[in-house]
Design a protein around this motif. Structure first.
Motif, PDB file in Angstrom:
ATOM      1  N   ALA B  71       0.832  -1.178   0.029  1.00 49.25           N
ATOM      2  CA  ALA B  71      -0.089   0.284  -0.050  1.00 49.25           C
ATOM      3  C   ALA B  71       0.860   1.090   0.088  1.00 49.25           C
ATOM      4  O   ALA B  71       0.959   2.035   0.882  1.00 49.25           O
ATOM      5  CB  ALA B  71      -0.976  -0.034   1.069  1.00 49.25           C
ATOM      6  N   PHE B  72       1.683   1.242  -1.022  1.00 51.95           N
ATOM      7  CA  PHE B  72       2.835   2.479  -1.220  1.00 51.95           C
ATOM      8  C   PHE B  72       1.786   3.479  -2.124  1.00 51.95           C
ATOM      9  O   PHE B  72       0.600   3.430  -2.353  1.00 51.95           O
ATOM     10  CB  PHE B  72       3.784   2.031  -2.039  1.00 51.95           C
ATOM     11  CG  PHE B  72       4.669   0.949  -1.304  1.00 51.95           C
ATOM     12  CD1 PHE B  72       4.261   0.531   0.204  1.00 51.95           C
ATOM     13  CD2 PHE B  72       5.857   0.308  -1.821  1.00 51.95           C
ATOM     14  CE1 PHE B  72       5.213  -0.421   0.736  1.00 51.95           C
ATOM     15  CE2 PHE B  72       6.689  -0.614  -1.277  1.00 51.95           C
ATOM     16  CZ  PHE B  72       6.269  -0.869   0.054  1.00 51.95           C
ATOM     17  N   VAL B  73       2.802   4.757  -2.298  1.00 48.74           N
ATOM     18  CA  VAL B  73       1.827   5.428  -2.936  1.00 48.74           C
ATOM     19  C   VAL B  73       1.113   5.249  -4.493  1.00 48.74           C
ATOM     20  O   VAL B  73       0.233   5.665  -4.876  1.00 48.74           O
ATOM     21  CB  VAL B  73       2.742   6.937  -3.275  1.00 48.74           C
ATOM     22  CG1 VAL B  73       3.838   6.755  -4.226  1.00 48.74           C
ATOM     23  CG2 VAL B  73       1.936   8.089  -3.678  1.00 48.74           C
ATOM     24  N   GLY B  78      -3.442   8.418  -1.524  1.00 47.18           N
ATOM     25  CA  GLY B  78      -3.592   9.395  -0.559  1.00 47.18           C
ATOM     26  C   GLY B  78      -2.420   9.599   0.405  1.00 47.18           C
ATOM     27  O   GLY B  78      -2.386  10.676   1.288  1.00 47.18           O
ATOM     28  N   VAL B  79      -1.292   8.720   0.548  1.00 45.79           N
ATOM     29  CA  VAL B  79      -0.038   9.113   1.427  1.00 45.79           C
ATOM     30  C   VAL B  79       0.856   9.704   0.785  1.00 45.79           C
ATOM     31  O   VAL B  79       1.863  10.121   1.257  1.00 45.79           O
ATOM     32  CB  VAL B  79       0.208   7.574   1.760  1.00 45.79           C
ATOM     33  CG1 VAL B  79      -0.584   6.836   2.650  1.00 45.79           C
ATOM     34  CG2 VAL B  79       0.751   6.628   0.631  1.00 45.79           C
ATOM     35  N   ASN B  80       0.848  10.206  -0.771  1.00 46.78           N
ATOM     36  CA  ASN B  80       1.667  10.994  -1.236  1.00 46.78           C
ATOM     37  C   ASN B  80       2.059  12.194  -0.418  1.00 46.78           C
ATOM     38  O   ASN B  80       1.074  12.917   0.037  1.00 46.78           O
ATOM     39  CB  ASN B  80       0.994  11.511  -2.512  1.00 46.78           C
ATOM     40  CG  ASN B  80       1.792  12.092  -3.371  1.00 46.78           C
ATOM     41  OD1 ASN B  80       3.145  11.780  -3.661  1.00 46.78           O
ATOM     42  ND2 ASN B  80       1.600  13.484  -4.051  1.00 46.78           N
ATOM     43  N   GLY B  81       3.481  12.455  -0.282  1.00 45.33           N
ATOM     44  CA  GLY B  81       3.821  13.638   0.517  1.00 45.33           C
ATOM     45  C   GLY B  81       3.515  13.459   2.290  1.00 45.33           C
ATOM     46  O   GLY B  81       3.722  14.326   2.814  1.00 45.33           O
ATOM     47  N   PRO B 165       6.004   7.417   1.773  1.00 45.01           N
ATOM     48  CA  PRO B 165       5.057   7.126   1.001  1.00 45.01           C
ATOM     49  C   PRO B 165       5.603   5.845  -0.147  1.00 45.01           C
ATOM     50  O   PRO B 165       4.962   5.224  -1.027  1.00 45.01           O
ATOM     51  CB  PRO B 165       4.503   8.104   0.229  1.00 45.01           C
ATOM     52  CG  PRO B 165       5.556   9.066   0.463  1.00 45.01           C
ATOM     53  CD  PRO B 165       6.184   8.891   1.632  1.00 45.01           C
ATOM     54  N   ASN B 166       6.798   6.009  -0.342  1.00 48.99           N
ATOM     55  CA  ASN B 166       7.766   5.188  -1.414  1.00 48.99           C
ATOM     56  C   ASN B 166       8.880   4.592  -0.932  1.00 48.99           C
ATOM     57  O   ASN B 166      10.031   5.200  -1.243  1.00 48.99           O
ATOM     58  CB  ASN B 166       7.874   6.356  -2.459  1.00 48.99           C
ATOM     59  CG  ASN B 166       7.861   5.757  -3.913  1.00 48.99           C
ATOM     60  OD1 ASN B 166       7.683   4.415  -3.958  1.00 48.99           O
ATOM     61  ND2 ASN B 166       8.007   6.268  -4.977  1.00 48.99           N
ATOM     62  N   PRO B 167       8.842   3.594  -0.198  1.00 52.17           N
ATOM     63  CA  PRO B 167       9.813   3.040   0.510  1.00 52.17           C
ATOM     64  C   PRO B 167      11.066   2.380  -0.370  1.00 52.17           C
ATOM     65  O   PRO B 167      12.144   2.232  -0.057  1.00 52.17           O
ATOM     66  CB  PRO B 167       9.498   2.018   1.698  1.00 52.17           C
ATOM     67  CG  PRO B 167       8.350   1.578   1.096  1.00 52.17           C
ATOM     68  CD  PRO B 167       7.633   2.873   0.256  1.00 52.17           C
ATOM     69  N   GLY B 168      10.515   2.067  -1.577  1.00 54.28           N
ATOM     70  CA  GLY B 168      11.458   1.108  -2.426  1.00 54.28           C
ATOM     71  C   GLY B 168      11.356  -0.440  -1.568  1.00 54.28           C
ATOM     72  O   GLY B 168      11.273  -0.485  -0.600  1.00 54.28           O
TER      73      GLY B 168
END
Lengths: 208, 208, 208, 208, 208, 208
Positions: B71-73, B78-81, B165-168
């Protein structure tokens, strides 16, 4: 083979002292704007990175029929400096996590079981309200007023996460009514009636 | 009363345009170092802040007997930023989330049910290894190699959180064996034997 | 001399394209988690860095006898990306800036003239309250509930600063009573009486 | 084996869309406070991460007997969003990199060959001055005035690094004398004599 | 009612130890990259968040006919870790705040009374110059050279804000002429004439 | 003149105590999430900002025919809090800097002499591979697996930079095979054969 081992070891020795992958809090050490002083790495064990307290059901036999069990840096020193922490929410039927904010973190809630109605209010005063079921997640942006209440007749459990080891927690009613902020100032700045303010001050132990 | 309403409204109007409490991703918009361009606030609804995909059991009928549902961006705009995201780990008996790193985030794991043995390795090559039970949480500092495996004979479920939001997600075996990095370079830089490298390249579809 | 000029110019040309000292907002451009897209540098003039709107007295002929004039990024595009903004507070006798938070910034208040009683409440529910005179400054840590009221019988003026171009502003009464958050949820999560909630909803235009 | 491959591929597919490991600048795209919009990942190649321009000797046949070749984001789009960049300094005998600052970055200098006398001045007006030889590194804290001059009679070469893709470069003489800042303002704010200011304005092409 | 109080108190106790809303500096404690160690919260009072020194007129009976009164962390420990600070500028007729930079912060200036001509110079050597009147604000991006001078014949007063508790202050003339940086290095790196350098060194107490 | 000096000095005195331009590490002081406690400014000299250890050739008479000499905060206290550091890579013919990550920093490599083949692998498992010649630079985004090997038959030298004073260094083989992580867990989480794991554990001194 020994030759290989020996030569690799040279690098190993060099790299041994470099790391600050983590900084487990020494809760008795100094506190700084970036967190607590670090425990000596030699004394750090795998136990420092695990917290078992969220496995225990919170006691919801109280007026809000809810319990919040934090795993912030004060309870869980391993998250110091790592920009993350968590808490457990137990909600009995009719349970309420009252209106509150986290001044220093965004929150992400995961419903372990049950149904929860949750909402937050934006700076534009718009309400974002949803009833969540098992497995749903919802995000509450940093600093905004939000709340959670049990939906339906069964108890529910949620785990919430924060992107700070020390998110803070400002519960609206405690902030307004559980201290010595003079009643006339509360009334002036909230437009609440005097009787209402005094009633809640009475309940929550506020003075003034 | 109308008078009050009218006057308050003046402020309300003023404040209406100020907020950037959140920035729901427009996944078709530009991407920048800080994340995606924001969806127009007028089009944002409470649905944008909820993600239901983690409620679905992942399919563990595979070779690793495990499934990761992010459940990444990209899945959860909605978790962007907002500096936060999550994922679901399903682990069947014998299940393995292979050795991997998240280049851009610290991870916090919560065991929903079952037992999980999890570990990470520090820059000093020290192993921090624990077997976790239901309700336990464990933190994996940013960028370090870590893994999770089922402990015991029952399936387990964990929810993991990230402070990005984008851990890789860099899975070691995919990074080494599922692309066109020439085998001799893999061997030179990992000290693995040629037969071992070619065997895993075969399994994972690598070439070269 | 011309020789010198010529040679220096070579460097000058090279350095000419490097700078991103600032990023004046193109308010019609995309918005991202880090702020608005930048206006083309060639179109930036000194006017972009100046805002004159705080020189105008706010209209305090209203129910709160106070006015807030913001100079946030939406009014003052020059602060985009620079981590700073301001606002003007006009407080007539009896004036009140109601209980509110800034979700994304710390505030620093400077009293231009008059006397102001200001306070904030910490996560520990402790009240930090002071009456300020001309020339005093007071800091309100990020995300905490705070307020300002006129002290004494004369009007007062304050300039407040924020360490964000977009600090947000969540006024408690608007958040609770000026939207469609159902009254029973307001009551449940704030412990306010039904009559109180409905009265304030009436004043502020809330529904539900 | 095919079975394994197939099942692994399921995860691979899932993870394929998640990454924002980098954000190679689209220099024709929008610019934001966090940097340029990203080039589409599909169009990114290994060439984007390499810059060969620092391999070319700068032309030091000029009045300062020095040349600065930048590899900032405008020249080297691959560093966009990555918080790093570099530049090459060529210093002929008698060469001077004039007094300057980088408003947005700390600098680290490495001497490839030759001898360089370098210094910076702190906010406390203390001078930190050293003559560096081949292989030495020196750090210049963010935003402070600093300079480099050739030491000895041979040319020297240095590579400097910055912890920003866009460190900025404000050369003192250009800032004061190569624009239209009126001479009387330059004199008033620097205490330089009128003749001195006009002489340097003449050299550097300043007006006013 | 007592029942309610009792149960609420349980949560209250739990939350009591969690907060790090602020970190008032212990100026005698250790200093770290993130600021000073925190004063014990129990000893923090509302006085820590207020600074009254900006209410006092600075003494402008000096050669620059100006005075700068800082409220940085060293004078105002309450802003430690909060990312904000302020200063007072008194400008007599003919007053000058000489060319300077703040290496670590963006500045926002508010004109309390009088007229001020202010400017900054970008990395592209472009001058952004404005004459400001009472109530105007102007922003000076981080690390860039800037100045303020009295405009007109009356004294003026400004309050400046910074988005750092410790913005630093590098006054150009002090940096160049008030220390032991050898005159030949000053001349080489600034292109100023020897006589000019020695004259200003004489005035400002520089040696070498 | 003395008059001028005297008056300037007033400001000078005031500004003297304000700066935290740098924070040279006291390596025996406390460590915090933001770095080490600062050495007293009075004891800081220009030597603190220079590191000469990168001028010494590393000993490549080892199995990897390569040597890494770090200039991280532990070796070079002057970079504490400054967000930058460096290291020297010596690569003999056939030399290899094995597959590794820096959990906390992006790396920029500059080739001083010789030819180097370098590559990194993204979260999407794509390989970015280049052979670099003298003067080339290449960037390795934070946290991703990467490596460098000698290209051609001559030795090579590179200087690498990091945007952290403490980037960390996790060498894959050491992480997997040079500690007590049980062999069966290594095998399960990497899909390597038992013989392969035990062989490398033997070489690198791992147990379990």
């Amino acid at each position: 083979m020994l030759h290989i081992l020996f030569l690799f070891s040279l690098i190993l020795t060099t790299t041994h002292v470099l790391a600050q992958d983590f900084c487990v809090a020494n809760l008795k050490g100094v506190q700084t704007p970036s967190g607590y002083a670090c425990k000596t790495e030699a004394n750090v064990t795998s136990k420092d990175f695990v917290f078992t307290g969220l496995g225990l059901e919170g006691n919801t036999s109280n007026i809000i029929k809810a319990a919040v069990t934090p795993a912030f840096v004060a309870q869980y020193p391993g998250v110091n400096g790592l920009g993350i922490s968590a808490a457990r929410l137990d909600l009995a039927p009719g349970g309420v996590v009252p209106m509150h904010t986290h001044p220093g973190a965004t929150e992400l809630l995961y419903v372990v079981h049950g149904h929860i109605t949750a909402g937050f209010i934006s700076s534009s005063n718009k309400v974002y309200l949803r009833t969540l079921k098992k497995g749903d997640i919802m995000v509450f942006p940093r600093g905004l007023l939000h709340f959670q209440v049990t939906a339906g007749k069964r108890p529910s459990l949620a785990i919430v996460y924060f992107n700070s080891p020390n998110p803070g927690l400002q519960i609206l009613d405690f902030a307004l009514f559980a201290n010595d902020l003079p009643s006339d100032l509360v009334e002036k700045t909230t437009f609440l009636d005097d009787a209402q303010v005094k009633k809640l001050k009475g309940v929550l132990g506020g003075t003034g």
